[in-house]
Design a protein around this motif. Structure first.
Motif, short mmCIF file in Angstrom:
data_model
loop_
_atom_site.label_atom_id
_atom_site.label_comp_id
_atom_site.label_asym_id
_atom_site.label_seq_id
_atom_site.Cartn_x
_atom_site.Cartn_y
_atom_site.Cartn_z
N GLY A 90 45.63 31.68 -24.16
CA GLY A 90 45.79 32.94 -23.45
C GLY A 90 45.03 34.09 -24.06
N LYS A 91 44.13 33.82 -25.00
CA LYS A 91 43.35 34.89 -25.61
C LYS A 91 42.19 35.34 -24.72
N ILE A 92 41.68 34.44 -23.88
CA ILE A 92 40.65 34.78 -22.90
C ILE A 92 41.08 34.22 -21.55
N GLN A 93 40.42 34.75 -20.51
CA GLN A 93 40.72 34.31 -19.15
C GLN A 93 39.47 34.47 -18.30
N ARG A 94 39.29 33.55 -17.38
CA ARG A 94 38.12 33.66 -16.50
C ARG A 94 38.16 34.99 -15.75
N GLU A 95 36.98 35.55 -15.57
CA GLU A 95 36.89 36.85 -14.90
C GLU A 95 37.46 36.79 -13.49
N SER A 96 37.16 35.73 -12.76
CA SER A 96 37.66 35.60 -11.39
C SER A 96 39.17 35.43 -11.37
N GLU A 97 39.69 34.66 -12.33
CA GLU A 97 41.14 34.45 -12.39
C GLU A 97 41.85 35.73 -12.82
N PHE A 98 41.25 36.46 -13.74
CA PHE A 98 41.83 37.73 -14.19
C PHE A 98 41.95 38.71 -13.02
N ALA A 99 40.92 38.78 -12.18
CA ALA A 99 40.95 39.69 -11.03
C ALA A 99 41.93 39.21 -9.98
N ALA A 100 41.99 37.91 -9.76
CA ALA A 100 42.88 37.38 -8.72
C ALA A 100 44.34 37.61 -9.07
N ASN A 101 44.67 37.63 -10.35
CA ASN A 101 46.05 37.85 -10.76
C ASN A 101 46.49 39.30 -10.57
N LYS A 120 41.03 28.47 -9.22
CA LYS A 120 41.92 28.25 -10.36
C LYS A 120 41.45 27.00 -11.10
N TRP A 121 41.53 27.03 -12.40
CA TRP A 121 41.06 25.88 -13.14
C TRP A 121 41.92 25.70 -14.38
N THR A 122 41.99 24.51 -14.85
CA THR A 122 42.74 24.18 -16.07
C THR A 122 41.87 23.29 -16.94
N PHE A 123 42.27 23.17 -18.18
CA PHE A 123 41.52 22.34 -19.11
C PHE A 123 42.16 20.97 -19.23
N SER A 124 41.37 20.04 -19.63
CA SER A 124 41.87 18.69 -19.85
C SER A 124 42.72 18.67 -21.11
N THR A 125 43.66 17.77 -21.17
CA THR A 125 44.51 17.68 -22.35
C THR A 125 43.72 17.20 -23.56
N LEU A 126 42.66 16.43 -23.32
CA LEU A 126 41.80 16.00 -24.41
C LEU A 126 40.69 17.01 -24.60
N LEU A 127 40.54 17.50 -25.83
CA LEU A 127 39.49 18.49 -26.09
C LEU A 127 38.13 17.87 -25.82
N GLY A 128 37.27 18.64 -25.19
CA GLY A 128 35.94 18.15 -24.86
C GLY A 128 35.90 17.37 -23.58
N GLY A 129 37.03 17.25 -22.91
CA GLY A 129 37.07 16.49 -21.69
C GLY A 129 36.45 17.20 -20.51
#
Length: 452
Positions: A90-101, A120-129
Motif C-alpha cells: 500500500g505504499k504506492i498505487q497505480r495512477e488510474s486506480e488512485f483516481a478511480a477510488n 483494476k489489477w493485482t499481483f501474483s502471489t509468487l514474486l516475479g510472476g
C-alpha cells in the motif's frame, strides 16, 4: 546515477561490494534468505521514496527509475520486484486506480488520467510472476499526502484564503512553489478530495475548485450561491484590471499632451487632453460599477457572518434549554432550604463539641461548698492578734534615743492568757525531749512567756 536529477544518495552508494549485492536481482522465493531479501527491499524502498521527494514529484515509473539509478553503466535488476512489493504493502498505487477510488469524474480533466475505464489489477502471489510495464505510472501515497497538506497550507496562508472557490488557473499560479508540475497538482487535489477538503466541478467549461473553510470538517458541494459569489469575484477582478488599464492610458495621454505642447503643437495637445477626459470618464464609470460589486460582496459576507452568528445563537439556546431541562425555581428553593437546614445542624454539632464533656457524678453545689471551705481554712484563727496596720518607722541608728522605737511597736496585749505554771513546765519538758530536727507545732500565742 543520471546527472539530470539531484537525489540524495545513501552512504554505501560508493561501496562496490555492497552495491553489487543491491543491484542484483531478488530471489524468487523470499524464504531462501529472509534477512538479505528484506535488507535489499528496505534499501530500495527508501531510495525510491527519497528520489521522488527530491524531484518534487509524487509519481514514479519503472523506466525512469532504471535511468535514474544507473551506476557504472548498470541498472538495478530488482526494481520491478520493489514496485510490486511497495504496491502490495500500500505504499504506492497505480495512477488510474488512485483516481478511480476518488471520483471517476476527475478522469475527464486530470492530467495523465484519461482512462475512461481504469483497470483494476493485482499481483501474483509468487514474486516475479507478473511484469510491471515500464511506463506504468504509480503514485507514492506518502508523498501525495505531504503535497496535499502543503497545498492546503499554501491556500490558507495566501490572499485567496477569503475566497472558497478558485479557478484551476489561479490554483496553478498559487501552487507553483509547491507542485513541480500540473500532474503533481492533480494528484494533490485528488488526495484532498479523498480527504473531503476540496471538491472540483466545471462552470461554463472552466474547472473550479472549492476549498473547505476553517471551522468545517468537510467541504460542502458547490451551490448556486457559491457560483454567484464566484461570478461577482471574477467581475470584480476584471473591472479592477480594466480600471487600472484605463488609468495608465489616461496618464499616457497626459504625458503626450505635455510633449506636444512643448513642441508648439497646441491643437494636437488639446486632442490628447480630450482623449484623456474620455478615458477618465470611462474609468470613473467602471470604478462606480466596481464599487457596487464590492458593496454586494461585502453585504454577502456580512449576511454569511450574520447567518453563522444566528446558528451559534440557535445552538446556544438549544444547549441551554437542554441543560435546564430538569431545573425549576421550586426545586432550587427546596435545595436552598435543605442546605440551610444542614448548615444549622452542623452549627449545633460544632457548638456541642466545643462545650466539652462533663461527668454525670459531678455536682456543682458540692464543688462550690468545697471551694468555700478552702477559702475559710486559709483565713487566720480568731485567737491570734490582729496584724498591725500602721507602718514601722525607719531604722534608727544605735546612737539615737529609743523612745521613737518603742512608740513604733504594737501595744502589749492586756488580756489574760489562761495558762498555768504547770502547763508551761510540761511544755518546756516536751521541748527539751524533742529532737532538734523536729519543730513543735504550736501557735505563736501559746509560746509567749508567762506574765510576771
Amino acid at each position: 546515477m543520471s546527472n539530470s536529477t539531484k537525489t540524495t544518495l545513501p552512504p554505501e552508494w560508493d561501496d562496490d561490494e555492497r552495491m553489487n549485492f543491491m543491484f542484483s536481482d531478488f530471489k524468487e522465493n523470499r524464504d531462501v534468505n529472509t534477512t538479505d531479501w528484506d535488507s535489499k527491499m528496505d534499501f530500495w524502498t527508501a531510495v525510491v521514496t527519497q528520489s521522488c521527494r527530491d524531484r518534487g514529484t509524487v509519481c514514479v515509473n519503472l523506466q525512469d527509475l532504471n535511468k535514474s539509478f544507473r551506476r557504472k553503466e548498470k541498472s538495478p535488476l530488482g526494481l520491478g520486484t520493489v514496485i510490486q512489493s511497495m504496491a502490495r504493502c500500500g505504499k504506492i498505487q497505480r495512477e488510474s486506480e488512485f483516481a478511480a477510488n476518488v471520483d471517476c469524474g476527475w478522469l475527464s480533466w486530470g492530467v495523465g488520467l484519461l482512462l475512461v475505464k481504469p483497470l483494476k489489477w493485482t499481483f501474483s502471489t509468487l514474486l516475479g510472476g507478473s511484469r510491471v510495464p515500464l511506463e506504468e505510472s504509480f503514485v507514492v501515497i506518502e508523498l501525495v499526502k505531504e503535497k496535499a497538506a502543503e497545498l492546503l497550507r499554501s491556500y490558507r496562508s495566501s490572499e485567496f484564503a477569503s475566497r472558497c472557490i478558485l479557478s484551476f488557473q489561479e490554483l496553478c499560479t498559487l501552487s507553483s512553489d509547491v507542485c513541480a508540475d500540473e500532474s503533481t497538482l492533480c494528484m494533490a487535489l485528488l488526495q484532498l478530495q479523498r480527504d473531503k477538503q476540496v471538491t472540483v466541478s466545471l462552470h461554463e467549461g472552466e474547472k473550479i475548485v472549492k476549498f473547505c473553510q476553517p471551522g468545517q470538517d468537510r467541504v460542502s458541494p458547490v451551490s448556486d450561491v457559491d457560483i454567484g459569489i464566484y461570478q461577482l469575484q471574477c467581475s470584480e477582478k476584471l473591472l479592477g484590471e480594466r480600471v487600472e488599464k484605463l488609468g495608465l492610458e489616461a496618464d499616457k495621454c497626459k504625458e503626450e499632451a505635455r510633449h506636444l505642447l512643448r513642441e508648439g503643437k497646441k491643437s494636437q495637445a488639446l486632442r490628447c487632453l480630450r482623449g484623456r477626459k474620455r478615458v477618465e470618464k470611462r474609468a470613473d464609470n467602471l470604478f462606480a460599477k466596481l464599487e457596487s460589486i464590492r458593496g454586494i460582496l461585502d453585504r454577502i459576507a456580512q449576511s454569511q457572518t450574520d447567518k453563522m452568528v444566528m446558528q451559534a445563537y440557535q445552538a446556544g439556546v438549544s444547549a441551554l434549554r437542554l441543560s435546564l431541562k430538569d431545573v425549576t425555581v421550586e426545586r432550587a428553593e427546596s435545595l436552598v432550604d435543605q442546605i440551610q437546614e444542614l448548615c444549622d445542624i452542623q452549627d449545633e454539632v460544632s457548638q456541642t463539641i466545643s462545650g466539652g464533656v462533663t461527668s454525670a457524678d459531678e455536682d456543682i453545689d458540692e464543688l462550690e461548698k468545697e471551694l468555700k471551705w478552702l477559702v475559710d481554712e486559709s483565713k487566720p484563727d480568731a485567737g491570734f492578734p490582729e496584724i498591725p496596720t500602721n507602718h514601722l518607722g525607719p531604722v534608727l541608728e544605735p546612737s539615737l534615743p529609743g523612745d521613737n522605737l518603742l512608740n513604733s511597736l504594737p501595744t502589749v496585749p492586756t488580756t489574760h492568757l489562761n495558762i498555768t505554771t504547770e502547763q508551761l513546765e510540761e511544755e518546756l519538758n516536751q521541748l527539751t525531749l524533742t529532737d532538734s530536727g523536729f519543730q513543735q507545732k504550736k501557735s505563736p500565742a501559746k509560746r509567749l512567756e508567762p506574765a510576771q
